[in-house]
Motif scaffolding. Sequence first.
Motif, short mmCIF file in Angstrom:
data_model
loop_
_atom_site.label_atom_id
_atom_site.label_comp_id
_atom_site.label_asym_id
_atom_site.label_seq_id
_atom_site.Cartn_x
_atom_site.Cartn_y
_atom_site.Cartn_z
N VAL A 151 0.84 -1.20 0.00
CA VAL A 151 0.00 0.00 0.00
C VAL A 151 0.87 1.25 0.00
N ARG A 152 1.94 1.24 0.80
CA ARG A 152 2.84 2.40 0.83
C ARG A 152 3.49 2.61 -0.54
N ARG A 153 3.95 1.54 -1.16
CA ARG A 153 4.55 1.66 -2.49
C ARG A 153 3.54 2.22 -3.49
N TRP A 154 2.30 1.82 -3.33
CA TRP A 154 1.24 2.31 -4.22
C TRP A 154 1.08 3.83 -4.05
N VAL A 155 1.01 4.27 -2.81
CA VAL A 155 0.87 5.71 -2.54
C VAL A 155 2.07 6.47 -3.12
N GLU A 156 3.26 5.97 -2.87
CA GLU A 156 4.46 6.62 -3.40
C GLU A 156 4.42 6.69 -4.92
N GLY A 157 3.96 5.62 -5.55
CA GLY A 157 3.91 5.58 -7.01
C GLY A 157 2.94 6.60 -7.58
N VAL A 158 1.76 6.69 -6.98
CA VAL A 158 0.78 7.67 -7.46
C VAL A 158 1.31 9.09 -7.29
N LEU A 159 1.83 9.39 -6.12
CA LEU A 159 2.31 10.75 -5.85
C LEU A 159 3.60 11.09 -6.59
N SER A 160 4.28 10.08 -7.13
CA SER A 160 5.51 10.34 -7.89
C SER A 160 5.24 11.23 -9.10
N GLN A 161 3.99 11.26 -9.55
CA GLN A 161 3.65 12.11 -10.69
C GLN A 161 3.78 13.59 -10.38
N ALA A 162 3.87 13.93 -9.11
CA ALA A 162 3.97 15.34 -8.73
C ALA A 162 5.36 15.73 -8.26
N ILE A 163 6.31 14.81 -8.34
CA ILE A 163 7.66 15.09 -7.81
C ILE A 163 8.60 15.65 -8.87
N ASP A 164 8.78 14.91 -9.96
CA ASP A 164 9.64 15.40 -11.04
C ASP A 164 8.95 16.58 -11.73
N GLU A 165 9.67 17.66 -11.92
CA GLU A 165 9.08 18.89 -12.46
C GLU A 165 8.47 18.70 -13.84
N GLU A 166 9.20 18.03 -14.73
CA GLU A 166 8.69 17.84 -16.09
C GLU A 166 7.49 16.91 -16.10
N THR A 167 7.56 15.82 -15.34
CA THR A 167 6.43 14.89 -15.26
C THR A 167 5.21 15.58 -14.69
N ALA A 168 5.41 16.38 -13.65
CA ALA A 168 4.30 17.09 -13.01
C ALA A 168 3.65 18.07 -13.99
N ALA A 169 4.47 18.79 -14.73
CA ALA A 169 3.93 19.76 -15.69
C ALA A 169 3.13 19.07 -16.78
N THR A 170 3.63 17.93 -17.26
CA THR A 170 2.92 17.19 -18.30
C THR A 170 1.62 16.62 -17.76
N THR A 171 1.67 16.01 -16.57
CA THR A 171 0.47 15.42 -15.98
C THR A 171 -0.60 16.47 -15.74
N LEU A 172 -0.21 17.62 -15.22
CA LEU A 172 -1.17 18.70 -14.98
C LEU A 172 -1.79 19.17 -16.28
N ALA A 173 -0.97 19.37 -17.29
CA ALA A 173 -1.49 19.84 -18.58
C ALA A 173 -2.47 18.84 -19.19
N VAL A 174 -2.13 17.57 -19.11
CA VAL A 174 -3.03 16.54 -19.67
C VAL A 174 -4.33 16.49 -18.87
N MET A 175 -4.24 16.54 -17.55
CA MET A 175 -5.44 16.54 -16.72
C MET A 175 -6.32 17.75 -17.02
N TRP A 176 -5.69 18.89 -17.20
CA TRP A 176 -6.45 20.12 -17.48
C TRP A 176 -7.19 20.00 -18.81
N ASN A 177 -6.51 19.48 -19.82
CA ASN A 177 -7.17 19.26 -21.11
C ASN A 177 -8.26 18.21 -21.01
N ALA A 178 -8.00 17.18 -20.20
CA ALA A 178 -8.98 16.10 -20.07
C ALA A 178 -10.25 16.56 -19.38
N GLN A 179 -10.13 17.41 -18.38
CA GLN A 179 -11.32 17.87 -17.67
C GLN A 179 -12.27 18.62 -18.59
N SER A 180 -11.74 19.27 -19.60
CA SER A 180 -12.58 20.06 -20.49
C SER A 180 -13.44 19.19 -21.40
#
Length: 218
Positions: free
Chosen positions: A109-138
């Motif tokens: 369970v801890r590894r799972w939490v770390e894996g999900v939140l890893s999307q917000a750690i690396d700056e480039e990955t975080a920027a890409t994930t946010l942009a995709v989520m923002w486009n997806a919500q629309s």
Amino acid sequence: MKENTIPASRSDIAERIAQRALASREAQYASEVRALLDAARVVMRRCGTASRPRVADIVTAAGLSNEVFYRHFRSKDALVAAIMEDGAEHLCGYITHQMAKETTPEGKVRRWVEGVLSQAIDEETAATTLAVMWNAQSVGEGFLAGPPTAAGMLAGLLEGPYGQLGSRDAALDASLAAHATVGRLAEYLWRRSPPTRADVDHLTRFCLRTVTPQEAYE
């Protein structure tokens, strides 16, 4: 022999040639789709949450044409949905690998939490994930809507550990934990603030408390 009868050897050759042609086209199409998915991520990251890319921007970045784009996607919305699913599949693969390193359900369970939140750690990955989520919500294809959802796919990884922890309904408990954790991930992304070790600890404890034991139903 009848005039329209094809000898077996000639028929086999025709079939092999046709199969080679189909295989070649399949490989070409797969390459085109991958190029469009990758280019769309790059363009979305560049646009951020300030503007949404056009199909023309994406095909230019991919080095392809509008004709190729619409051969594979009926609309830009369909492409965004595919990006979401592709990203979720890759993330699930990564988390599965990390969870396999643990022997206890709590560790998984801890590894799972770390894996999900890893999307917000690396700056480039975080920027890409946010942009995709923002486009997806629309277009109604965000993390929390539209089948298959990323949260739903991620929840499936928790069902095994939750079952080991004694959950009466592992699927429901996992779904609740996944939606809460992915919602928290979205907050980190929007704030441009990566989670801390304390955040991971807190969310792990929350996910472990989400498990509803058998006796609670009795």
